[in-house]
Enzyme design. Structure first.
Site, mmCIF file in Angstrom:
data_model
loop_
_atom_site.group_PDB
_atom_site.id
_atom_site.type_symbol
_atom_site.label_atom_id
_atom_site.label_comp_id
_atom_site.label_asym_id
_atom_site.label_seq_id
_atom_site.Cartn_x
_atom_site.Cartn_y
_atom_site.Cartn_z
ATOM 1 N N HIS A 188 22.085 -9.274 -16.029
ATOM 2 C CA HIS A 188 21.968 -8.077 -16.867
ATOM 3 C C HIS A 188 21.855 -6.828 -15.981
ATOM 4 C CE1 HIS A 188 20.560 -5.186 -19.854
ATOM 5 N NE2 HIS A 188 19.489 -4.983 -19.113
ATOM 6 N N ASP B 42 46.759 15.465 -9.949
ATOM 7 C CA ASP B 42 46.301 14.068 -9.953
ATOM 8 C C ASP B 42 45.207 13.937 -8.898
ATOM 9 O OD1 ASP B 42 46.079 11.192 -10.011
ATOM 10 O OD2 ASP B 42 48.100 11.146 -10.859
ATOM 11 N N TRP C 273 17.942 -8.381 -9.851
ATOM 12 C CA TRP C 273 19.042 -7.565 -9.320
ATOM 13 C C TRP C 273 18.710 -7.000 -7.942
ATOM 14 C CZ3 TRP C 273 20.001 -2.513 -7.794
ATOM 15 C CH2 TRP C 273 18.976 -1.601 -7.978
ATOM 16 N N SER D 193 35.153 -1.012 -3.846
ATOM 17 C CA SER D 193 35.714 -0.221 -4.938
ATOM 18 C C SER D 193 35.027 1.137 -5.046
ATOM 19 C CB SER D 193 35.575 -1.008 -6.233
ATOM 20 O OG SER D 193 35.790 -0.174 -7.335
ATOM 21 N N SER D 194 33.680 1.117 -4.995
ATOM 22 C CA SER D 194 32.946 2.384 -5.109
ATOM 23 C C SER D 194 33.259 3.315 -3.951
ATOM 24 C CB SER D 194 31.439 2.130 -5.104
ATOM 25 O OG SER D 194 31.069 1.447 -6.238
ATOM 26 N N HIS E 269 17.426 3.687 -3.527
ATOM 27 C CA HIS E 269 16.983 4.913 -4.155
ATOM 28 C C HIS E 269 18.096 5.934 -4.328
ATOM 29 C CE1 HIS E 269 14.051 6.912 -6.412
ATOM 30 N NE2 HIS E 269 14.545 8.015 -5.920
ATOM 31 N N GLU F 43 21.027 5.194 -4.809
ATOM 32 C CA GLU F 43 21.784 4.580 -5.907
ATOM 33 C C GLU F 43 21.272 5.061 -7.270
ATOM 34 O OE1 GLU F 43 24.358 2.723 -6.267
ATOM 35 O OE2 GLU F 43 24.128 1.911 -8.281
ATOM 36 N N TYR G 242 20.135 7.953 -7.969
ATOM 37 C CA TYR G 242 20.683 9.292 -8.229
ATOM 38 C C TYR G 242 22.183 9.256 -8.407
ATOM 39 C CZ TYR G 242 16.004 10.602 -7.344
ATOM 40 O OH TYR G 242 14.651 10.674 -7.432
ATOM 41 N N SER H 239 25.137 19.480 -18.668
ATOM 42 C CA SER H 239 25.247 20.940 -18.495
ATOM 43 C C SER H 239 26.434 21.485 -19.275
ATOM 44 C CB SER H 239 25.406 21.282 -17.013
ATOM 45 O OG SER H 239 24.347 20.752 -16.274
ATOM 46 N N HIS I 222 8.723 4.197 -1.949
ATOM 47 C CA HIS I 222 7.875 4.213 -3.150
ATOM 48 C C HIS I 222 8.160 3.018 -4.063
ATOM 49 C CE1 HIS I 222 11.000 6.999 -5.259
ATOM 50 N NE2 HIS I 222 11.253 5.749 -5.539
ATOM 51 N N HIS I 223 9.244 2.268 -3.781
ATOM 52 C CA HIS I 223 9.497 1.048 -4.533
ATOM 53 C C HIS I 223 8.671 -0.109 -4.005
ATOM 54 C CE1 HIS I 223 13.033 2.621 -6.715
ATOM 55 N NE2 HIS I 223 13.179 3.357 -5.642
ATOM 56 N N THR J 163 14.255 18.677 -10.229
ATOM 57 C CA THR J 163 14.571 18.103 -11.545
ATOM 58 C C THR J 163 14.018 19.004 -12.640
ATOM 59 O OG1 THR J 163 14.275 15.977 -10.464
ATOM 60 C CG2 THR J 163 14.593 15.942 -12.825
ATOM 61 N N LYS K 174 16.239 21.897 -13.285
ATOM 62 C CA LYS K 174 17.386 21.580 -14.146
ATOM 63 C C LYS K 174 16.974 21.542 -15.619
ATOM 64 C CE LYS K 174 20.755 19.286 -12.650
ATOM 65 N NZ LYS K 174 21.587 20.268 -11.962
ATOM 66 N N ARG L 140 6.668 -8.103 -15.329
ATOM 67 C CA ARG L 140 8.086 -8.189 -15.660
ATOM 68 C C ARG L 140 8.659 -9.497 -15.125
ATOM 69 N NH1 ARG L 140 10.926 -4.125 -11.240
ATOM 70 N NH2 ARG L 140 12.833 -4.841 -12.211
#
Lengths: 187, 527
Positions: B78, B107, B143, B171-172, B255, B257, B259, B270, B304-305, B330, B333, B452
């Protein structure tokens, strides 16, 4: 595509390759960082035996803890569980180990220090954790560690825990031996 | 008459090829954008079905529906499918459709690489999903695939997982190179960097983040591969490696990732708020600087993770303060979006509803993130459902709501047809209620201590879990409804005007609806 585009593609491609190798460079960087700061409880061999000795020190209790990684059947325990030491002096401690199986096995002990900010002040001149131990079936041994706690140990620390986890690396070791043989042939 | 016919003959690029090969061989940014969007929709539904299995098992305490081993495979897949198959390809699809049209380019800069970067993705996910049918089952380590759980103790299918992550990464990276080269080299004359639409800015920054961290992820899985098959000990303590090192490398990727999955959403929201407030966006340049500072800060907050792995006090303080610092840009924004709406003549069409929900619910997810950033409190929250609630609030009503808002906002331009406003609003309200009923109670059970990643839980968590499951099924069904709305719009509907929305600005609204197969063959002039 114009030249500017080609330059950007080259630059970005190089960045990708550089970042891939950077991820591998994180491994030695991490180890150096841990060695310099002494965090993560990692202990490295000290070079100079005179540098940290001192005439006057204070009393600290050192506790020894042993544990077996899963599926490691050996008996592994410290000869003394607690040792009163004075900072700035070298001490010898031993751990008892016995291969209880009926085959020759190789082990590797991995140390850890708690609290972590004591790690930088625990100096090891000798440690069985710097080597691998190979024991025949039923063989037993006393593994030595020669250490000193430097005078710079923060004052609030009265008690240092030195723990070892012993791992079965018999399978790994055979690959390593093959690797070593290749080296000796070259030399 | 003859002139018209001659014109027709001269025009070799008048339209797409016919049949399946159109989609296989296409180098057209609009076709590839469509492929990406449909692919991500399929992955979203597959990942969503897995979420339904998870929530069904958690409906009541005790084991009812699936085996614990299968449950672990579901939570792993998932997460991987929603992140790498759902959110990221959806944003790449939006970038393909919109970036060239927004900057007035014909293009993408590297069309063939664009085709390749899409067409390797289905193979990556085929490999990942096929591991469900392998001996030992699919990856079951979450994950985040922490070593040694994902190396020493992993099922044999982990090797397939590693290769599929390699392909997704390739790919990315190709997608990101394409976006950067397009934006840096193909802007219409007169479009300076500080005149670029914010979606383009957000993708430029995102693409640089991808270039920087996807190779690190590739390195991490390569090290796992070597530990598993070639006898190295990067993460194996017995051989001198360190499992904590894995977490550092993973989160150094992980991290930024986070963002990567939210910056394009900032760009989308926006545009939508600006359009439906019928005002110019408040504080354009501060929006750009805020995104840049968020991107730079994302490289110095990873630990921080992992506050609970045992770090020195100085490091915990550093990562705590650096994390909290991100709240400043943040906040800029969020205040800019509110200031844009202030005194605007607002109408609430479906895209605007999703965008407003984004602002409120993403901010809520941001606040629970601030709570998690407090190191001493994190020791309590770590690995509880509070974390699950937090990251689902920033990803579902954050990233995914922004993608849905983008689909409603631009689908008239893509298909030439207006979606059914009544159905769109119904979809919004079902999703909005569903998402909050699902994830808000998870804050409570998390604070109460429910961990979890377990298929079972203690009795005191039963009530809120039941509520959460009901919400999850409501949310799940409303996404099938979304599929229906999208198909209905593509098939037909009220014809859209070129500008589509009264307050819409930007080059993409100057071309016909539906957008012709080739746009901006001659670059427009931007003042």
């Amino acid at each position: 595509m114009n030249n500017k585009g080609k330059t950007s593609v080259k630059f970005l491609g190089m960045t990708v390759i550089a970042m891939f190798f950077f991820s591998f460079a994180l491994v030695p960087l991490y180890n150096v960082f841990c060695e310099v700061t002494g965090i993560n409880g990692k202990v490295f061999q000290s070079e100079n035996s005179q540098e940290y000795t001192a005439e006057v020190g204070r009393d600290v209790a050192v506790q020894f803890i042993s544990s077996n990684n899963e599926r490691m059947p050996w008996v592994f325990k410290p000869s003394n569980e607690v040792m009163g030491v004075v900072t700035g002096k070298y001490y010898n401690a031993t751990f008892y180990v016995k291969n209880t199986t009926n085959k020759t096995m190789t082990a590797q002990a991995v140390p850890s220090i708690a609290p972590s900010n004591a790690a930088a002040h625990l100096k090891k001149l000798e440690c069985f954790c710097f080597e691998q131990q190979e024991l025949a079936p039923g063989e037993e041994a006393l593994l030595p560690v020669k250490f000193l706690i430097s005078n710079e140990l923060p004052n609030q620390i009265k008690n240092v825990i030195l723990s070892y986890t012993i791992f079965d690396i018999t399978d790994y070791n055979q690959e390593n031996l093959a690797h070593l043989e290749m080296h000796t042939e070259k030399n | 008459m003859s002139a018209v016919i001659e014109n027709h003959h001269d025009d070799h690029h008048h339209g797409p090829a016919k049949g399946l090969t159109r989609w296989l061989y296409t180098t057209n940014h609009k076709d590839i954008g469509t492929l990406y969007l449909w692919f991500s929709f399929a992955m979203f539904l597959i990942g969503g079905a897995m979420a339904m299995i998870i929530r069904a098992e958690l409906f009541q305490p005790g084991m009812q529906i699936v085996e614990p081993e299968f449950y672990n495979q579901m939570i792993t897949l998932h997460g991987l499918i929603m992140i790498f198959g759902g959110v990221m390809p959806a944003f790449v699809g939006l970038a393909n459709w919109l970036v060239p049209m927004m900057i007035g380019a014909p293009d993408m800069a590297l069309p063939r690489m664009n085709n390749l970067s899409f067409w390797i993705l289905p193979f990556a996910f085929f490999i990942l999903l096929s591991s469900l049918f392998m001996e030992g089952g699919a990856p079951n380590f979450g994950w985040t695939f922490y070593a040694p759980l994902s190396t020493t103790y992993a099922p044999p299918s982990v090797t397939f997982f590693i290769f599929s992550v390699h392909i997704m990464g390739a790919s990315s990276i190709m997608g990101a190179i394409n976006v950067i080269v397009t934006i840096m080299n193909m802007r219409a004359p007169g479009m300076d960097l500080m005149k670029m639409p914010l979606f383009v800015w957000s993708w430029l920054i995102t693409a640089y983040l991808l270039i920087a961290v996807m190779p690190v992820l590739a390195g991490a899985v390569t090290m796992m591969l070597m530990d598993i098959h070639f006898g190295t000990s990067f993460f194996n303590a017995a051989g001198g490696g360190d499992p904590v090192l894995f977490q550092h490398i993973f989160w150094f990727f992980g991290h930024p990732e986070v963002y990567i999955m939210i910056l394009p959403a900032f760009g989308i929201v926006s545009h939508i708020i600006e359009t439906f407030s019928r005002k110019q966006l408040f504080g354009y340049s501060s929006m750009v600087w805020a995104m840049l500072s968020i991107a730079i800060l994302s490289f110095v907050v990873w630990a921080h993770h992992m506050f609970t792995v045992g770090m020195p006090l100085a490091a915990e303080l550093f990562f705590m303060w650096a994390t909290m610092l991100i709240a400043v840009p943040t906040g800029v924004k969020v205040f800019n979006w509110i200031a844009t709406m202030f005194r605007g003549s607002i109408t609430f069409e479906t895209p605007m509803l999703f965008a407003c929900a984004f602002v409120v619910l993403f901010t809520l997810g941001g606040f629970s993130g601030l709570m998690l950033a407090i190191t001493p409190a994190d020791f309590q929250y770590h690995d509880t459902y509070f974390v699950v609630a937090h990251f689902h609030y920033v990803l579902v009503p954050g990233a995914i709501f922004s993608i849905m808002a983008a689909v409603y906002y631009w689908i008239p331009k893509w298909s030439g047809n207006m979606y059914d406003e009544r159905l769109g609003k119904l979809h919004f309200w079902l999703s909005f209620i569903g998402v909050n009923v699902t994830f808000f109670p998870q804050h409570f059970i998390g604070l109460a201590g429910m961990p979890r990643r377990y298929p079972d839980y203690a009795l005191q968590f039963a009530d809120w879990n039941m509520v959460s499951t009901v919400g999850a099924f409501l949310f799940g069904i409303s996404q099938v409804f979304f599929l229906f709305i999208v198909i209905k719009t593509v098939m037909g509907g009220k014809k859209a005007t070129d500008q589509v929305w009264e307050g819409a600005r930007g080059l993409e609204w100057t071309v016909a609806s539906p957008a012709p197969y080739h746009t901006f063959g001659t670059p427009p002039k931007v003042d």
